[in-house]
Design a protein around this motif. Structure first.
Motif, PDB file in Angstrom:
ATOM      1  N   GLY A 130       9.508  -8.729  16.652  1.00  0.00           N
ATOM      2  CA  GLY A 130      11.221  -8.500  16.895  1.00  0.00           C
ATOM      3  C   GLY A 130      12.074  -8.028  16.177  1.00  0.00           C
ATOM      4  N   ASP A 131      11.620  -6.949  15.181  1.00  0.00           N
ATOM      5  CA  ASP A 131      12.252  -6.568  14.028  1.00  0.00           C
ATOM      6  C   ASP A 131      13.124  -5.021  14.202  1.00  0.00           C
ATOM      7  N   LEU A 132      13.858  -5.549  15.237  1.00  0.00           N
ATOM      8  CA  LEU A 132      13.736  -3.534  16.071  1.00  0.00           C
ATOM      9  C   LEU A 132      14.541  -2.615  14.664  1.00  0.00           C
ATOM     10  N   ASP A 133      15.475  -3.205  14.003  1.00  0.00           N
ATOM     11  CA  ASP A 133      16.318  -2.108  13.594  1.00  0.00           C
ATOM     12  C   ASP A 133      15.020  -1.111  12.322  1.00  0.00           C
ATOM     13  N   GLU A 134      14.284  -2.540  11.549  1.00  0.00           N
ATOM     14  CA  GLU A 134      13.430  -1.688  10.285  1.00  0.00           C
ATOM     15  C   GLU A 134      12.177  -1.124  11.255  1.00  0.00           C
ATOM     16  N   GLY A 135      12.095  -1.931  12.009  1.00  0.00           N
ATOM     17  CA  GLY A 135      10.850  -1.684  13.442  1.00  0.00           C
ATOM     18  C   GLY A 135      11.183   0.361  13.376  1.00  0.00           C
ATOM     19  N   PHE A 136      12.175   0.649  13.934  1.00  0.00           N
ATOM     20  CA  PHE A 136      12.612   1.603  14.022  1.00  0.00           C
ATOM     21  C   PHE A 136      12.703   2.758  13.251  1.00  0.00           C
ATOM     22  N   ARG A 137      13.345   1.830  12.121  1.00  0.00           N
ATOM     23  CA  ARG A 137      13.944   3.277  10.286  1.00  0.00           C
ATOM     24  C   ARG A 137      11.950   3.521  10.487  1.00  0.00           C
ATOM     25  N   GLN A 138      10.962   2.586  11.072  1.00  0.00           N
ATOM     26  CA  GLN A 138       9.442   3.077  10.389  1.00  0.00           C
ATOM     27  C   GLN A 138       9.414   4.051  11.360  1.00  0.00           C
ATOM     28  N   LEU A 139      10.010   3.987  12.146  1.00  0.00           N
ATOM     29  CA  LEU A 139       9.008   4.662  13.165  1.00  0.00           C
ATOM     30  C   LEU A 139       9.855   5.955  13.604  1.00  0.00           C
ATOM     31  N   ASP A 140      10.704   6.310  12.982  1.00  0.00           N
ATOM     32  CA  ASP A 140      11.147   7.171  12.210  1.00  0.00           C
ATOM     33  C   ASP A 140      10.852   8.103  11.809  1.00  0.00           C
ATOM     34  N   ALA A 141      10.211   7.474  10.229  1.00  0.00           N
ATOM     35  CA  ALA A 141       9.760   8.138   8.810  1.00  0.00           C
ATOM     36  C   ALA A 141       8.423   8.273   9.577  1.00  0.00           C
ATOM     37  N   ALA A 142       7.842   8.053  10.985  1.00  0.00           N
ATOM     38  CA  ALA A 142       6.221   8.114  10.943  1.00  0.00           C
ATOM     39  C   ALA A 142       6.274   9.711  12.278  1.00  0.00           C
ATOM     40  N   VAL A 143       7.733   9.590  12.475  1.00  0.00           N
ATOM     41  CA  VAL A 143       8.152  10.724  13.475  1.00  0.00           C
ATOM     42  C   VAL A 143       8.418  11.934  12.847  1.00  0.00           C
ATOM     43  N   ALA A 144       8.483  11.517  11.487  1.00  0.00           N
ATOM     44  CA  ALA A 144       8.859  12.734  10.302  1.00  0.00           C
ATOM     45  C   ALA A 144       7.951  13.066   9.849  1.00  0.00           C
ATOM     46  N   GLU A 145       7.020  12.223   9.802  1.00  0.00           N
ATOM     47  CA  GLU A 145       5.274  12.757   8.978  1.00  0.00           C
ATOM     48  C   GLU A 145       4.865  13.722   9.829  1.00  0.00           C
ATOM     49  N   HIS A 146       4.952  13.847  11.175  1.00  0.00           N
ATOM     50  CA  HIS A 146       4.177  14.227  12.716  1.00  0.00           C
ATOM     51  C   HIS A 146       3.071  12.895  12.920  1.00  0.00           C
ATOM     52  N   ASP A 147       2.904  11.611  12.331  1.00  0.00           N
ATOM     53  CA  ASP A 147       1.869  10.493  12.888  1.00  0.00           C
ATOM     54  C   ASP A 147       1.773  10.538  13.718  1.00  0.00           C
ATOM     55  N   PRO A 148       0.303  11.421  14.611  1.00  0.00           N
ATOM     56  CA  PRO A 148       0.080  11.410  15.661  1.00  0.00           C
ATOM     57  C   PRO A 148      -0.180   9.722  16.385  1.00  0.00           C
ATOM     58  N   ALA A 149      -0.208   8.753  15.629  1.00  0.00           N
ATOM     59  CA  ALA A 149       0.411   7.762  16.307  1.00  0.00           C
ATOM     60  C   ALA A 149       1.523   7.135  16.930  1.00  0.00           C
ATOM     61  N   VAL A 150       2.162   7.608  16.333  1.00  0.00           N
ATOM     62  CA  VAL A 150       3.786   7.743  17.723  1.00  0.00           C
ATOM     63  C   VAL A 150       3.772   7.445  18.517  1.00  0.00           C
ATOM     64  N   GLY A 151       2.997   8.881  19.833  1.00  0.00           N
ATOM     65  CA  GLY A 151       2.815   8.784  20.745  1.00  0.00           C
ATOM     66  C   GLY A 151       1.860   7.219  21.651  1.00  0.00           C
TER      67      GLY A 151
ATOM     68  N   GLN B 133       0.680  -1.475   0.030  1.00  0.00           N
ATOM     69  CA  GLN B 133      -0.156  -0.288  -0.101  1.00  0.00           C
ATOM     70  C   GLN B 133       0.718   0.992  -0.238  1.00  0.00           C
ATOM     71  N   GLY B 134       2.055   0.736   0.513  1.00  0.00           N
ATOM     72  CA  GLY B 134       2.723   2.658   0.678  1.00  0.00           C
ATOM     73  C   GLY B 134       3.266   2.298  -0.882  1.00  0.00           C
ATOM     74  N   THR B 135       3.448   1.428  -1.374  1.00  0.00           N
ATOM     75  CA  THR B 135       4.038   1.464  -2.960  1.00  0.00           C
ATOM     76  C   THR B 135       3.285   2.882  -3.347  1.00  0.00           C
ATOM     77  N   LYS B 136       1.402   2.171  -3.536  1.00  0.00           N
ATOM     78  CA  LYS B 136       0.522   3.277  -3.851  1.00  0.00           C
ATOM     79  C   LYS B 136       0.015   4.581  -3.408  1.00  0.00           C
ATOM     80  N   GLY B 137       1.195   4.773  -2.531  1.00  0.00           N
ATOM     81  CA  GLY B 137       0.492   6.509  -2.038  1.00  0.00           C
ATOM     82  C   GLY B 137       0.297   5.875  -0.650  1.00  0.00           C
ATOM     83  N   ARG B 138      -0.641   5.560  -0.310  1.00  0.00           N
ATOM     84  CA  ARG B 138      -0.890   4.895   0.910  1.00  0.00           C
ATOM     85  C   ARG B 138      -0.141   4.953   2.077  1.00  0.00           C
ATOM     86  N   ASP B 139       0.941   5.675   2.102  1.00  0.00           N
ATOM     87  CA  ASP B 139       2.436   4.807   3.479  1.00  0.00           C
ATOM     88  C   ASP B 139       1.975   5.263   4.238  1.00  0.00           C
ATOM     89  N   ARG B 140       1.784   3.784   6.030  1.00  0.00           N
ATOM     90  CA  ARG B 140       1.956   4.504   6.529  1.00  0.00           C
ATOM     91  C   ARG B 140       3.089   3.770   7.881  1.00  0.00           C
TER      92      ARG B 140
END
Length: 114
Positions: free
Chosen positions: A53-74, A34-41
């Motif tokens: 348990g994939d902490l490396d990729e999980g934190f990369r995605q979490l950083d991307a969510a922070v950059a987008e100011h996603d309220p789900a981060v909190g 879905q992220g490749t079709k313009g609906r990246d979350r």
């Protein structure tokens, strides 16, 4: 009709913890597609990756969510079911970036409830 990434992440978590790991991985794959079709979350991806348990990729995605100011981060950084993530130094660094370090003690107590 595309399915909601946030619903997929929750279903994926349930599947993962119930031992249906391949089905959970399929839902994660769907979220990535879905992220490749313009609906990246990224928060949805982070949620499921961190539970898996994939902490490396999980934190990369979490950083991307922070950059987008996603309220789900909190919500994500406070979730009791992700207590294992709090042991990672990147979690504390993230809390510092978000000015949320004062809440860490409360979350550690909540994680012990599980």
């Amino acid at each position: 009709m595309q399915r909601s990434p946030h619903i997929l992440m929750l279903i994926g978590e349930v599947l993962w913890w119930s031992g249906r790991k391949n089905e959970a991985r399929e839902l994660l794959r769907e979220i990535y597609e879905q992220g490749t079709k313009g609906r990246d979350r990224p928060a949805s991806k982070a949620w499921l990756l961190l539970h898996m348990g994939d902490l490396d990729e999980g934190f990369r995605q979490l950083d991307a969510a922070v950059a987008e100011h996603d309220p789900a981060v909190g919500f994500l950084v406070a979730w009791p079911g992700l207590g294992h993530v709090r042991a990672d130094p990147r979690h504390d660094q993230l809390l510092e970036r978000l000015s949320m370090t004062k809440y860490a003690t409360v979350w550690q107590k909540r994680s012990a409830w599980r």
